[in-house]
Enzyme design. Structure first.
Site, short mmCIF file in Angstrom:
data_model
loop_
_atom_site.label_atom_id
_atom_site.label_comp_id
_atom_site.label_asym_id
_atom_site.label_seq_id
_atom_site.Cartn_x
_atom_site.Cartn_y
_atom_site.Cartn_z
N HIS A 123 -2.28 -2.98 13.53
CA HIS A 123 -2.08 -1.89 14.50
C HIS A 123 -2.27 -0.52 13.84
O HIS A 123 -2.70 0.44 14.51
CB HIS A 123 -0.69 -1.99 15.12
CG HIS A 123 -0.42 -3.33 15.75
ND1 HIS A 123 0.26 -4.32 15.08
CD2 HIS A 123 -0.76 -3.83 16.95
CE1 HIS A 123 0.34 -5.38 15.87
NE2 HIS A 123 -0.26 -5.13 17.00
N HIS A 149 28.00 -6.07 5.25
CA HIS A 149 28.57 -6.65 4.03
C HIS A 149 29.37 -7.90 4.37
O HIS A 149 30.05 -7.97 5.40
CB HIS A 149 29.47 -5.60 3.36
CG HIS A 149 29.97 -6.00 2.00
ND1 HIS A 149 29.12 -6.36 0.98
CD2 HIS A 149 31.22 -6.12 1.51
CE1 HIS A 149 29.84 -6.66 -0.09
NE2 HIS A 149 31.11 -6.54 0.21
N CYS A 197 5.08 -5.04 15.55
CA CYS A 197 5.52 -5.88 14.43
C CYS A 197 7.02 -5.77 14.20
O CYS A 197 7.60 -6.61 13.51
CB CYS A 197 4.81 -5.46 13.14
SG CYS A 197 3.01 -5.51 13.23
N CYS A 244 25.58 -10.37 -1.15
CA CYS A 244 26.97 -10.69 -0.81
C CYS A 244 27.07 -11.91 0.09
O CYS A 244 28.09 -12.62 0.07
CB CYS A 244 27.65 -9.49 -0.14
SG CYS A 244 26.76 -8.83 1.29
#
Length: 717
Positions: free
Chosen positions: A78, A671, A163, A234
Site C-alpha cells: 500500500h 505488564h 495492514c 514478563c
C-alpha cells in the site's frame, strides 16, 4: 540561515549503567588444556586475533537484550504502490485540526486524498476520536502519516490501516509535496508511536507498597528467585514461575546434584534448558539482594534481586514461531499452551513422565435432537478451559460521579461476577442448527459440555476482551474467587443414561452442516467474509458469534482461510479436489518429523489436511490403531486401549494455587505478574508471594488482585 539539527526519531532505548570495567580490574590469560600450559604466550598474530574476537563477541543474552527495544518497520504494497489523487496545496490553517472534530493534536494526514483526521486515543498519551480510521474505512484510503512526527530528515510515523501496522514510506517527501507540504520546513512536535510504546512498557508497575505507603518485604531463598525482564518478556516470566511452583514440574526437572543430560547442542535442547531453569529458580543460589543497590534510611528503595535472564529458554521456545520469536508483548495464556505443546512433543525418560499430563482431562459434549430426542456423546481431551466473563455495566445516576479516563470521558464500570457463574455459562446448554441424521429434522440440537474426568491441575483462562475499533480491548470485570476450595462435582458428565437413545454413528460424516443464521449475519456485519464466517462457525461447533470471532482472529493468517469447505459435520476437507490425506508434500513433511506415512495419512484425514493440527493429533493418538491403505485396521496383539487422561472420582475440589495478572488495556501491551501461594519459612500458614519479574515480595490484599487475574492455576485437593 543555520537551523539547529532536530533530534532523530527514537527507534531503540539505551540505558547507561555502571559496567564491569568500572567496578573491576580485568586481566586475560590463555590456558591450553591439551599442553597443560597455564600461561600461553599471545604474541603471535593469529592467536592474538582469536583472543580479541572472543573477548569482543556479544554473548547470547546480550544479543537478545539489544533486540528488546528495537523495532524494524518495513514498507508494504500500500505504501510502495500508493496512488494519490489530484495534487493541491493544503492551506496551513487546514492542517491545524481534525476535519471532523476540533482536536489539534494526534493528527494523521491521508496520503491518498489529503484528508486530516485524528488518530486513536493513546493510553496515557494523546486524545483521539479515531476519525482517521473512520475515513480509512469509508474511503478505503489506508496510508496515513502523523503530522507531528515528521522531521526534516524524512523520519515520520507512517501507518497502514489495511495492514494495521506501522510502515515505512521511501517516497514520503514526494508524497507530502503532492499536497504542498515541504518536508524540510516541518518540525517534530509530538512523540512517535515507538516513543510512546517504550514509555508505556517501562511505565507499567504493579503496586510494590502497602496501603500505608511502606514498601513490600523482599523475599530471598530457595523457590523465591526472580526473573529478569528481557524487554516484553514478563508474559514468559509469569507463566514459568507458576509452572515451577507446582510439584509435578519440580519433580520432573529439578534434580540437584545430577549432571545435565548429554547433548551436542545444549542451547537447542528443551530438556537441558528446562532443567537449567528449574535449578536456577528452585536452588536459591541466585536469590540474593542486588549488591548494586544500597538500602539506607535516606532511600525508600529495597534491594531486590538481579533476576535470572531466561534468554536461551525464550529463544528456544520461540524459535520458528511467528509471534513468540519476536520481542513484542504476547498473550500469556497462548504462551502457556505453546509451551505445553513443546513439552509434550519432546522425549521423556521412562522414570520422568511428561509433566503436562497432570493438566490433561476429558470434556464430554452431549448433543440432543430437539425433535426425536436422540443423543450423542463426544469426548475431547483438553489441558485448560477458557471461560467467558459476562460484562454487565453498572448504570450510575447522572448525579453520581464516576471514574474517568485520561480524556475525561466516563469509564465503564462492570458488576462483579463469581467464577462459578463463569463456569455455569461455560457448561450451560446451547442450541446449534444441525439436521438430525436419524429423523431428518431441521429443528436443531441442544448441546452441553461437561467434565468427563478432572485433572490434577486445572488451568482456567478468564476472557475479558471485546473488540473496540477492531482491536481486542480488555474490560475491568471483577471475578470473585473464594479462598475455600472450588467444588466442581456438579459440572461432571454422567454419560449415556439407560433411558436415552443414541444417534447412529455411521451417518455422522454425511450430516449437512447449517451455520447459525443469526451468528453468521453478525459476523458478516462485523466485516468478515461469508466463507470465513461459515468456516469459523463450523470449526467452533456453531456455538456463537464470539467463539467464531475468536477462532477467526487466531486463524487469520492461515493460507487456506478463504478456501471454500465442504460443510459437513465431522469433515473439514477442502473443496479444491483430491484427498488432503494424500498430499505428498504434507506426508513428506510429517515423515521428516519421524511419523510413518500410514499414520501421517490418518492424521491428515482426521484434521482436514492441516499439518499443524495433524502433528497435535499424532501426539494425542499415539496409541491408536492405524488405518492402513487397504482400509483394514491393524491392531497389535499386545496393544492396549489408550487410557483416558484425568480421573473421575468425587469429590472434585480445587484450591487456587497461583494466578497470572495482566495490567493494561490490550494483551499486546501492559505488564504481567504472578501471585503464588507458598509456605514461607517460619510461618504456619500459606502466604501469597508476588513475582514481578526480578522483584519477589510478600504480597498483601491478594483478594483484589484475584478479581482481575487472567490465568488461574487450581490444584486438586
Amino acid at each position: 540561515m543555520q537551523r539547529d539539527k532536530p533530534p532523530q526519531k527514537i527507534s531503540k532505548l539505551s540505558i547507561a549503567a555502571e559496567t564491569e570495567e568500572d567496578r573491576y580490574e580485568i586481566s586475560t590469560k590463555v590456558i591450553c588444556y591439551g599442553c597443560n600450559q597455564d600461561q600461553v604466550e599471545t604474541s603471535s598474530d593469529k592467536l592474538s586475533q582469536v583472543v580479541d574476537e572472543v573477548l569482543k563477541a556479544a554473548t547470547f543474552a546480550r544479543r537478545e537484550e539489544v533486540k528488546a527495544w528495537e523495532q524494524e518497520h518495513q514498507p508494504c504494497d500500500h505504501t510502495v504502490f500508493l496512488q494519490q489523487g489530484g495534487s493541491r496545496n493544503i492551506d496551513s490553517q487546514d492542517l491545524g485540526h481534525c476535519s471532523m472534530c476540533d482536536l489539534k493534536e494526534n493528527l494523521w494526514l491521508c496520503l491518498q486524498c489529503g484528508n486530516l483526521g485524528c488518530g486513536r486515543e493513546q493510553k496515557g498519551g494523546l486524545a483521539g476520536n479515531s476519525h482517521a480510521l473512520a475515513h480509512a474505512n469509508t474511503m478505503s484510503h489506508h496510508v496515513t502519516v502523523k503530522l507531528g512526527s515528521i522531521t526534516p530528515e524524512g523520519d515520520a510515523d507512517v501507518y497502514c490501516y489495511a495492514c494495521d501496522e506501522e510502515r515505512t514510506d521511501s517516497n514520503l517527501a514526494k508524497h507530502l509535496s503532492h499536497w504542498g507540504i515541504n518536508i524540510a520546513d516541518r518540525k517534530k512536535t509530538e512523540k512517535s508511536l515507538t516513543e510512546m510504546q517504550i514509555e508505556q512498557n517501562l511505565g507499567w508497575e504493579f503496586s510494590m507498597t502497602t496501603e500505608d505507603g511502606k514498601e513490600l518485604k523482599p523475599l530471598f531463598g530457595p523457590d523465591l528467585t526472580g526473573m529478569k525482564n528481557l524487554g516484553n518478556s514478563c508474559y514468559l516470566n509469569s507463566i514459568v514461575q507458576c509452572l515451577f511452583a507446582l510439584p509435578n514440574f519440580q519433580a520432573r526437572y529439578h534434580h540437584p546434584g545430577e549432571e545435565p543430560p548429554m547433548t551436542e547442542k545444549p542451547a537447542e535442547d528443551l530438556e537441558t534448558q528446562l532443567r537449567k531453569m528449574a535449578d536456577g529458580l528452585l536452588s536459591g543460589r541466585y536469590s540474593r539482594p542486588d549488591t548494586d543497590v544500597i538500602a539506607s534510611e535516606h532511600t525508600a528503595e529495597n534491594p531486590y534481586q538481579k533476576g535470572l535472564a531466561p534468554a536461551m529458554l525464550k529463544y528456544l521456545i520461540g524459535r520458528g514461531h511467528a509471534e513468540f520469536s519476536t520481542m513484542r508483548q504476547q498473550d500469556a495464556h497462548e504462551f502457556l499452551l505453546h509451551l505445553f505443546k513443546l513439552i509434550s512433543r519432546s522425549a521423556h525418560p521412562p522414570s520422568l513422565p511428561n509433566p503436562t499430563t497432570d493438566f490433561s482431562f476429558v470434556m464430554e459434549q452431549r448433543l440432543q435432537c430437539m425433535n426425536c430426542k436422540r443423543v450423542r456423546y463426544r469426548t475431547d481431551e483438553q489441558d485448560n478451559i477458557s471461560v467467558r466473563v459476562p460484562a454487565r455495566k453498572i448504570e450510575h445516576p447522572s448525579s453520581e460521579s464516576t471514574e474517568s479516563n485520561s480524556n475525561g470521558k466516563e469509564k465503564d464500570q462492570c458488576a462483579p461476577v463469581t467464577l462459578e457463574e463463569c463456569l455455569d455459562i461455560f457448561t450451560g446448554e446451547d442450541a446449534v442448527q444441525l439436521r438430525c441424521p436419524a429423523c431428518g429434522s431441521d429443528d436443531g440440537f441442544t448441546t452441553r459440555i461437561l467434565f468427563k474426568t478432572f485433572p490434577e491441575v486445572l488451568v482456567v483462562n478468564a476472557r475479558r476482551f471485546q473488540l473496540v475499533n477492531w482491536v481486542p480491548t480488555k474490560l475491568d470485570i471483577p471475578v470473585v474467587v473464594d479462598e475455600k476450595p472450588l467444588r466442581l462435582d456438579r459440572y461432571r458428565s454422567t454419560g449415556l443414561q439407560t433411558d436415552e437413545e443414541a444417534l447412529p454413528d455411521e451417518v455422522e460424516a454425511t450430516t449437512k452442516f447449517v451455520p447459525d443464521t443469526a451468528a453468521l449475519a453478525q459476523l458478516v456485519a462485523m466485516g468478515f467474509p461469508p466463507i470465513r464466517s461459515e468456516k469459523a462457525l463450523h470449526a467452533t461447533g456453531n456455538r456463537d458469534a464470539e467463539a467464531a470471532m475468536n477462532w477467526l482472529f487466531a486463524h487469520m493468517e492461515d493460507p487456506d482461510i478463504d478456501d471454500p469447505v465442504d460443510l459437513t459435520t465431522g469433515s473439514n476437507s477442502g473443496a479444491k479436489g483430491g484427498d488432503a490425506s494424500e498430499d505428498p508434500e504434507k506426508i513428506e513433511m510429517l515423515g521428516a518429523m519421524g511419523f510413518p506415512a500410514s499414520r501421517a495419512r490418518t492424521a491428515l484425514r482426521e484434521t482436514g489436511g492441516d499439518t499443524e493440527r495433524a502433528v497435535d493429533w499424532l501426539f494425542n493418538h499415539a496409541d491408536d490403531p492405524v488405518d492402513e491403505g487397504d482400509g483394514v485396521e491393524t491392531i497389535e496383539a499386545d496393544a492396549k486401549p489408550k487410557s483416558m487422561p484425568g480421573n473421575d472420582p468425587l469429590p472434585a475440589n480445587f484450591q487456587l494455587h497461583s494466578i497470572v495478572c495482566h495490567k493494561g488495556a490490550s494483551i499486546h501491551a501492559g505488564h504481567y505478574v504472578a501471585f503464588i501461594r507458598k509456605r514461607l519459612e517460619g510461618e504456619s500458614e500459606d502466604s501469597w508471594v508476588l513475582f514481578n519479574d526480578e522483584k519477589v515480595v510478600q504480597a498483601v490484599n491478594v483478594n483484589e488482585m484475584k478479581k482481575f487475574a487472567y490465568v488461574y492455576f487450581f490444584r486438586r485437593v
